[in-house]
Design a protein around this motif. Structure first.
Motif, PDB file in Angstrom:
ATOM      1  N   LYS A  10       0.958  -1.007   0.095  1.00 36.02           N
ATOM      2  CA  LYS A  10      -0.033   0.005  -0.054  1.00 36.02           C
ATOM      3  C   LYS A  10       0.998   1.320   0.110  1.00 36.02           C
ATOM      4  O   LYS A  10       1.794   1.384   0.892  1.00 36.02           O
ATOM      5  N   LEU A  11       0.653   2.211  -0.958  1.00 37.51           N
ATOM      6  CA  LEU A  11       1.463   3.242  -0.896  1.00 37.51           C
ATOM      7  C   LEU A  11       0.208   4.515  -0.567  1.00 37.51           C
ATOM      8  O   LEU A  11      -0.888   4.638  -1.237  1.00 37.51           O
ATOM      9  N   LEU A  12       0.838   5.259   0.606  1.00 36.28           N
ATOM     10  CA  LEU A  12      -0.280   6.308   1.057  1.00 36.28           C
ATOM     11  C   LEU A  12       0.478   7.581   0.635  1.00 36.28           C
ATOM     12  O   LEU A  12       1.502   7.928   1.169  1.00 36.28           O
ATOM     13  N   ASN A  13      -0.061   8.444  -0.263  1.00 33.52           N
ATOM     14  CA  ASN A  13       0.722   9.634  -0.598  1.00 33.52           C
ATOM     15  C   ASN A  13      -0.200  10.905  -0.462  1.00 33.52           C
ATOM     16  O   ASN A  13      -1.269  11.015  -0.714  1.00 33.52           O
ATOM     17  N   PRO A  14       0.197  11.687   0.586  1.00 37.26           N
ATOM     18  CA  PRO A  14      -0.485  12.684   1.246  1.00 37.26           C
ATOM     19  C   PRO A  14      -0.968  13.896   0.112  1.00 37.26           C
ATOM     20  O   PRO A  14      -0.148  14.033  -0.958  1.00 37.26           O
ATOM     21  N   LYS A  15      -2.289  14.275  -0.008  1.00 40.71           N
ATOM     22  CA  LYS A  15      -2.621  15.371  -1.064  1.00 40.71           C
ATOM     23  C   LYS A  15      -2.871  16.764  -0.490  1.00 40.71           C
ATOM     24  O   LYS A  15      -3.027  16.704   0.875  1.00 40.71           O
ATOM     25  N   PRO A  16      -2.626  17.861  -1.032  1.00 38.18           N
ATOM     26  CA  PRO A  16      -2.733  19.441  -0.303  1.00 38.18           C
ATOM     27  C   PRO A  16      -4.239  19.390   0.345  1.00 38.18           C
ATOM     28  O   PRO A  16      -4.141  20.090   1.256  1.00 38.18           O
ATOM     29  N   ASP A  17      -5.126  18.704  -0.259  1.00 34.86           N
ATOM     30  CA  ASP A  17      -6.406  18.849   0.504  1.00 34.86           C
ATOM     31  C   ASP A  17      -6.621  18.216   2.039  1.00 34.86           C
ATOM     32  O   ASP A  17      -7.743  18.238   2.499  1.00 34.86           O
ATOM     33  N   GLY A  18      -5.510  17.354   2.265  1.00 40.91           N
ATOM     34  CA  GLY A  18      -5.632  16.774   3.729  1.00 40.91           C
ATOM     35  C   GLY A  18      -5.888  15.327   3.363  1.00 40.91           C
ATOM     36  O   GLY A  18      -5.931  14.611   4.405  1.00 40.91           O
ATOM     37  N   SER A  19      -6.376  14.818   2.358  1.00 40.72           N
ATOM     38  CA  SER A  19      -6.377  13.400   2.305  1.00 40.72           C
ATOM     39  C   SER A  19      -5.294  12.814   1.566  1.00 40.72           C
ATOM     40  O   SER A  19      -4.398  13.240   1.499  1.00 40.72           O
ATOM     41  N   PHE A  20      -5.597  11.348   1.266  1.00 41.68           N
ATOM     42  CA  PHE A  20      -4.382  10.606   0.795  1.00 41.68           C
ATOM     43  C   PHE A  20      -4.932  10.137  -0.523  1.00 41.68           C
ATOM     44  O   PHE A  20      -5.892   9.490  -0.919  1.00 41.68           O
ATOM     45  N   GLU A  21      -4.023   9.849  -1.590  1.00 38.00           N
ATOM     46  CA  GLU A  21      -3.802   8.963  -2.675  1.00 38.00           C
ATOM     47  C   GLU A  21      -3.443   7.455  -1.956  1.00 38.00           C
ATOM     48  O   GLU A  21      -2.433   7.613  -1.436  1.00 38.00           O
ATOM     49  N   GLU A  22      -4.270   6.510  -2.374  1.00 37.17           N
ATOM     50  CA  GLU A  22      -3.994   5.396  -1.970  1.00 37.17           C
ATOM     51  C   GLU A  22      -3.800   4.441  -2.919  1.00 37.17           C
ATOM     52  O   GLU A  22      -4.708   4.350  -3.891  1.00 37.17           O
ATOM     53  N   ILE A  23      -2.694   3.800  -3.031  1.00 35.04           N
ATOM     54  CA  ILE A  23      -2.608   2.828  -4.409  1.00 35.04           C
ATOM     55  C   ILE A  23      -2.045   1.494  -3.811  1.00 35.04           C
ATOM     56  O   ILE A  23      -1.010   1.355  -2.974  1.00 35.04           O
ATOM     57  N   SER A  24      -2.774   0.465  -4.236  1.00 33.41           N
ATOM     58  CA  SER A  24      -2.305  -0.807  -3.871  1.00 33.41           C
ATOM     59  C   SER A  24      -1.555  -1.388  -4.993  1.00 33.41           C
ATOM     60  O   SER A  24      -1.484  -1.202  -6.154  1.00 33.41           O
ATOM     61  N   ASP A  25      -0.603  -2.265  -4.679  1.00 31.30           N
ATOM     62  CA  ASP A  25       0.391  -3.060  -5.517  1.00 31.30           C
ATOM     63  C   ASP A  25       1.131  -1.854  -6.261  1.00 31.30           C
ATOM     64  O   ASP A  25       1.097  -1.918  -7.534  1.00 31.30           O
ATOM     65  N   ALA A  26       1.902  -1.191  -5.480  1.00 24.93           N
ATOM     66  CA  ALA A  26       2.496   0.088  -6.038  1.00 24.93           C
ATOM     67  C   ALA A  26       3.969  -0.106  -6.245  1.00 24.93           C
ATOM     68  O   ALA A  26       4.620  -1.188  -5.866  1.00 24.93           O
ATOM     69  N   ALA A  27       4.495   0.817  -7.103  1.00 25.75           N
ATOM     70  CA  ALA A  27       5.972   0.931  -7.096  1.00 25.75           C
ATOM     71  C   ALA A  27       6.353   2.202  -7.528  1.00 25.75           C
ATOM     72  O   ALA A  27       5.587   3.461  -7.562  1.00 25.75           O
ATOM     73  N   ILE A  28       7.701   2.459  -7.051  1.00 23.15           N
ATOM     74  CA  ILE A  28       8.384   3.936  -7.139  1.00 23.15           C
ATOM     75  C   ILE A  28       9.571   3.680  -7.878  1.00 23.15           C
ATOM     76  O   ILE A  28      10.385   2.906  -7.619  1.00 23.15           O
ATOM     77  N   LEU A  29       9.681   4.498  -8.836  1.00 23.77           N
ATOM     78  CA  LEU A  29      10.871   4.710  -9.563  1.00 23.77           C
ATOM     79  C   LEU A  29      11.756   6.009  -9.125  1.00 23.77           C
ATOM     80  O   LEU A  29      10.811   7.116  -9.290  1.00 23.77           O
ATOM     81  N   PHE A  30      12.720   5.976  -8.846  1.00 26.18           N
ATOM     82  CA  PHE A  30      13.563   7.154  -8.296  1.00 26.18           C
ATOM     83  C   PHE A  30      15.156   7.040  -8.539  1.00 26.18           C
ATOM     84  O   PHE A  30      15.612   6.037  -8.510  1.00 26.18           O
ATOM     85  N   ASP A  31      15.473   8.319  -8.451  1.00 25.71           N
ATOM     86  CA  ASP A  31      17.248   8.498  -8.264  1.00 25.71           C
ATOM     87  C   ASP A  31      17.356   9.355  -6.898  1.00 25.71           C
ATOM     88  O   ASP A  31      16.642   8.830  -5.973  1.00 25.71           O
ATOM     89  N   ARG A  32      17.709  10.545  -6.961  1.00 30.67           N
ATOM     90  CA  ARG A  32      17.393  11.473  -5.934  1.00 30.67           C
ATOM     91  C   ARG A  32      16.237  12.020  -5.559  1.00 30.67           C
ATOM     92  O   ARG A  32      15.731  12.289  -4.638  1.00 30.67           O
ATOM     93  N   GLU A  33      15.506  12.031  -6.769  1.00 34.52           N
ATOM     94  CA  GLU A  33      14.141  12.417  -6.800  1.00 34.52           C
ATOM     95  C   GLU A  33      13.284  11.515  -7.212  1.00 34.52           C
ATOM     96  O   GLU A  33      13.675  10.352  -7.871  1.00 34.52           O
ATOM     97  N   ILE A  34      11.872  11.419  -7.164  1.00 35.00           N
ATOM     98  CA  ILE A  34      11.038  10.722  -7.644  1.00 35.00           C
ATOM     99  C   ILE A  34      10.981  10.787  -9.033  1.00 35.00           C
ATOM    100  O   ILE A  34      10.635  11.978  -9.507  1.00 35.00           O
ATOM    101  N   ILE A  35      10.931   9.908  -9.889  1.00 35.89           N
ATOM    102  CA  ILE A  35      10.882   9.922 -11.348  1.00 35.89           C
ATOM    103  C   ILE A  35       9.176   9.595 -11.562  1.00 35.89           C
ATOM    104  O   ILE A  35       8.682  10.067 -12.344  1.00 35.89           O
ATOM    105  N   ALA A  36       8.912   8.246 -11.153  1.00 29.91           N
ATOM    106  CA  ALA A  36       7.392   8.031 -11.310  1.00 29.91           C
ATOM    107  C   ALA A  36       6.828   7.186 -10.178  1.00 29.91           C
ATOM    108  O   ALA A  36       7.650   6.638  -9.333  1.00 29.91           O
ATOM    109  N   CYS A  37       5.709   7.131  -9.824  1.00 29.44           N
ATOM    110  CA  CYS A  37       4.988   6.538  -8.494  1.00 29.44           C
ATOM    111  C   CYS A  37       3.714   6.224  -9.116  1.00 29.44           C
ATOM    112  O   CYS A  37       3.011   7.143  -9.623  1.00 29.44           O
TER     113      CYS A  37
END
Ligand code: NIG
Ligand code: FE
Length: 410
Positions: A10-37
């Motif tokens: 489960k990936l829980l990603n806070p949104k500016p409005d105070g809620s979360f984007e929630e993604i199951s079976d997720a992945a993150i591609l990154f170097d020093r920064e997030i490339i894709a999520c």
């Protein structure tokens, strides 16, 4: 070379409005920064094509790194003796009035060299990382003279330069009146305004200017002078407000356009309104209430109902809150301030980023933001506050580098 963290339960990603984007079976591609999520089925094929290193989150929960937006880590000694005194019935204010409290930390800090202070702080920074905290605001305030405040800020800078944790420095020269100015507080205020603030700003040693606005410490009028002076030197105002008594510090925070006002256990209804209107973040520190044996918590529900942005922080310091465990603070916010688990988690991530005006680069996981995130020891975020006082952090990535593995510093 980028890395891909796959198999995120489960990936829980806070949104500016105070809620979360929630993604199951997720992945993150990154170097020093997030490339894709996003969902693994979209990210993983992209990663395979580019020959990326692939690491496995084993189905666990991933959140952004926690942001601790209010701490005082530049101290020499813990003050366990005061805990014992309170335990026998003395209050925080009584201990302070008799020369203990902040002034006792000032005496021990002054006796310590800058090099020794750096050596004492570095393990504390490791501890923040072990609790999943990837950015920390750090205040001075135990020096209370030009040389000693600058010594603390330089020590903080040296620590930040050699440690992966990011430290955001705040000048808190107006934390207390030091022993040598007790009979002439006006003169200490002159030193703060004419010497310490200009020197901290000119040497680029602080980004924020804070003041302890409290009955018997700095009045609203004095606090206004400190914060307005800081602003003239480019330091963003922050304020310890309405902590032990109501003073009107929250209203002052709105008036000067502070980034955040902190504690707020005694905030007024008007104070809440003004802060919401002015967009000042409400930084709540329930750890200090519990640890001082007090019973009045900040009115988090009312603040949220009125549309306030809330940050949660440890207030790590040797007097009122000697903990670095921000997950424990999430528990306290749920139990005593009746915040929901998700509200509290939001406040310890993106909320903290807003309080530091760093929401453009930390606090949530989006392309171009820093790759700062935590892999927890389970897939259910409710276990963060549930396992209270325990450390359930498995892995921590800071700027894309693995800094904690199996709960240990790497
Ligand atoms: O945030 N309230 C003022 N400052 C700290 C306590 C500092 C201390 O006791 O050393 C606080 O609670
Ligand atoms: Fe504080």
């Amino acid at each position: 070379m980028p890395t891909c963290l796959k198999n995120i339960g489960k990936l829980l990603n806070p949104k500016p409005d105070g809620s979360f984007e929630e993604i199951s079976d997720a992945a993150i591609l990154f170097d020093r920064e997030i490339i894709a999520c996003g969902s693994e089925s979209e990210i993983l094929p992209e990663a395979r094509v580019s020959g990326t290193e692939i690491v496995d989150a084993e189905g666990m929960l991933v959140t952004p790194g926690l942001v601790d937006s209010h701490t005082h880590p530049a101290f020499a000694e813990f003050r366990a003796g005061e805990f014992e005194l309170r335990n026998r019935g003395s209050s925080y204010k009584e201990i302070a009035a008799s020369g203990g409290g902040i002034r006792s930390s000032v005496r021990s800090l002054r006796a310590l060299s800058e090099d020794e202070l750096v050596l004492r702080m570095l393990p504390r920074l490791d501890t923040f990382l072990r609790y999943g905290i990837t950015t920390v605001e750090a205040k001075s305030g135990y020096g209370l003279s030009l040389d000693q405040e600058l010594k603390q800020l330089r020590a903080l800078k040296r620590c930040g330069d050699q440690h992966p944790l990011e430290l955001i420095p705040t000048l808190l020269a107006a934390h207390e009146i030091p022993d040598e100015y007790r009979e002439n507080r006006r003169k200490y205020l002159d030193v703060v305004v004419n010497e310490i603030i200009p020197a901290a700003a000119e040497n680029k040693l602080a980004q924020f200017c804070d003041v302890f606005c409290e009955r018997g410490v700095f009045s609203v009028e004095e606090s206004r002078v400190v914060l307005e002076t800081g602003k003239r030197y480019g330091l963003i105002p922050k304020i310890h407000a309405d902590q032990l008594t109501y003073t009107g510090g929250a209203e002052l925070a709105a008036e000067v356009g502070a980034a955040s006002a902190e504690h707020l256990d005694f905030i007024s209804e008007i104070g809440i309104e003004r802060m919401v209107e002015a967009g000042v973040v409400f930084t709540l520190l329930p750890g200090a209430v519990v640890f001082l044996g007090l019973t009045r918590y900040p009115p988090a529900r009312r603040i949220l109902e009125m549309g306030g942005k809330v940050a949660l922080a440890t207030d790590f310091n040797p007097g009122s809150s000697p903990t670095q465990n921000l997950a424990l603070i999430i528990t306290l916010a749920c139990v005593f301030c009746k915040m929901t688990i998700r509200e509290a988690l939001w406040s310890a991530t993106l909320g903290g980023a807003y309080a530091l005006r760093l929401n453009h680069r930390i606090g949530s996981l989006h392309p171009q933001k820093q790759a700062d995130f935590v892999v927890w020891d389970y897939s259910d975020e409710r276990l963060i506050p549930y396992n209270y006082g325990m450390n359930m952090v498995r892995e921590v990535y800071k700027n894309g580098s693995l800094v904690i593995r199996k709960g240990m510093r790497v």
